[in-house]
Design a protein around this motif. Sequence first.
Motif, PDB file in Angstrom:
ATOM      1  N   GLY A  44     -48.790  21.415  20.416  1.00 46.77           N
ATOM      2  CA  GLY A  44     -48.481  19.372  20.040  1.00 46.77           C
ATOM      3  C   GLY A  44     -49.045  18.499  19.154  1.00 46.77           C
ATOM      4  O   GLY A  44     -48.702  17.811  18.455  1.00 46.77           O
ATOM      5  N   ALA A  45     -50.900  18.492  19.240  1.00 45.26           N
ATOM      6  CA  ALA A  45     -51.394  17.660  18.835  1.00 45.26           C
ATOM      7  C   ALA A  45     -52.554  18.653  19.804  1.00 45.26           C
ATOM      8  O   ALA A  45     -53.090  19.042  20.201  1.00 45.26           O
ATOM      9  N   ILE A  46     -54.017  18.209  18.436  1.00 42.97           N
ATOM     10  CA  ILE A  46     -55.591  18.532  19.214  1.00 42.97           C
ATOM     11  C   ILE A  46     -55.798  17.172  18.751  1.00 42.97           C
ATOM     12  O   ILE A  46     -56.042  16.708  18.446  1.00 42.97           O
ATOM     13  N   LEU A  47     -57.139  17.610  19.847  1.00 42.73           N
ATOM     14  CA  LEU A  47     -58.021  16.904  19.979  1.00 42.73           C
ATOM     15  C   LEU A  47     -59.282  17.612  19.307  1.00 42.73           C
ATOM     16  O   LEU A  47     -59.665  19.016  19.735  1.00 42.73           O
ATOM     17  N   SER A  48     -60.761  16.733  18.943  1.00 41.55           N
ATOM     18  CA  SER A  48     -61.117  17.795  18.341  1.00 41.55           C
ATOM     19  C   SER A  48     -62.626  16.604  17.830  1.00 41.55           C
ATOM     20  O   SER A  48     -62.667  15.709  18.352  1.00 41.55           O
ATOM     21  N   GLY A  49     -63.701  17.578  17.986  1.00 33.58           N
ATOM     22  CA  GLY A  49     -64.381  17.018  17.388  1.00 33.58           C
ATOM     23  C   GLY A  49     -64.711  16.560  16.156  1.00 33.58           C
ATOM     24  O   GLY A  49     -63.926  17.246  15.078  1.00 33.58           O
ATOM     25  N   ARG A  50     -66.001  15.819  15.841  1.00 31.82           N
ATOM     26  CA  ARG A  50     -65.829  15.177  14.097  1.00 31.82           C
ATOM     27  C   ARG A  50     -66.536  16.344  13.332  1.00 31.82           C
ATOM     28  O   ARG A  50     -66.031  17.371  12.161  1.00 31.82           O
ATOM     29  N   ARG A  51     -67.508  17.978  13.986  1.00 30.91           N
ATOM     30  CA  ARG A  51     -68.139  19.010  12.981  1.00 30.91           C
ATOM     31  C   ARG A  51     -67.122  19.345  12.933  1.00 30.91           C
ATOM     32  O   ARG A  51     -67.322  20.223  12.111  1.00 30.91           O
ATOM     33  N   VAL A  75     -54.283  15.109  14.872  1.00 34.28           N
ATOM     34  CA  VAL A  75     -55.019  15.410  15.425  1.00 34.28           C
ATOM     35  C   VAL A  75     -55.929  14.007  15.458  1.00 34.28           C
ATOM     36  O   VAL A  75     -56.202  13.407  14.950  1.00 34.28           O
ATOM     37  N   PHE A  76     -56.304  14.073  16.808  1.00 32.57           N
ATOM     38  CA  PHE A  76     -57.212  13.189  17.143  1.00 32.57           C
ATOM     39  C   PHE A  76     -59.007  13.955  16.995  1.00 32.57           C
ATOM     40  O   PHE A  76     -59.326  15.012  18.093  1.00 32.57           O
ATOM     41  N   VAL A  77     -60.123  13.244  16.362  1.00 35.03           N
ATOM     42  CA  VAL A  77     -61.076  13.175  16.314  1.00 35.03           C
ATOM     43  C   VAL A  77     -61.533  12.276  17.247  1.00 35.03           C
ATOM     44  O   VAL A  77     -61.954  11.088  16.897  1.00 35.03           O
ATOM     45  N   GLN A  98     -58.863   8.185  27.219  1.00 43.48           N
ATOM     46  CA  GLN A  98     -58.003   7.114  26.242  1.00 43.48           C
ATOM     47  C   GLN A  98     -57.966   8.104  25.793  1.00 43.48           C
ATOM     48  O   GLN A  98     -56.771   8.747  25.101  1.00 43.48           O
ATOM     49  N   ALA A  99     -59.147   8.891  24.807  1.00 41.58           N
ATOM     50  CA  ALA A  99     -58.905   9.543  23.993  1.00 41.58           C
ATOM     51  C   ALA A  99     -57.705  10.884  24.296  1.00 41.58           C
ATOM     52  O   ALA A  99     -56.238  11.477  23.612  1.00 41.58           O
TER      53      ALA A  99
END
Length: 178
Positions: A44-51, A75-77, A98-99
């Motif tokens: 339902g959502a994605i937590l990613s790094g910036r790269r 998408v949360f980076v 928190q992220a």
Amino acid sequence: MARMIWHVTMSLDGFIAPPDDSAEWMFGHGAAGPLGAETMRRTGAILSGRRGVELGNRPGPGARAIYGGAWSGPVFVLTHRPAEPLDGITFLSGDIGQAADLAREAAGDRDVGVFGADVARQCLRAGILDELVVHLVPVLLGGGVRLFDSPDLGPVTLRKTRCDDSGQITDLRFAVVR
């Protein structure tokens, strides 16, 4: 509560990206099987790094888009270098907990897909990663970004919960044992 699932493609020698960060090695081995499709549907959502986002892994159409453009959602980076929001992407700095909470809230009754080795390590360290889904591709990269490279974290025990073959790709699901 939404589960946190690290979803990743890996070479047979344990790398998730070669030294040049190219992604072409992942393709040409057949499509992801039922486990990949199920994981995408559950996300339902994605937590990613910036790269990953800088390399083009973002919402929208195209082969390098998230799930080949077949998925849409927030998408949360997590990054040390926040930027202005892009279409469908929110940049965050600060605490992994928190992220993860923001991503879980956005995912609702679905799961949060975790993308990127560093973000996954942070989730493991915080004790919030629930599963690991790996698409094992029959390629030897010889170097690059390892799936897991964190000697200070020590052994992380996993329990295999599923294994599917889809053409040349082997799909594996593991639960993180706490």
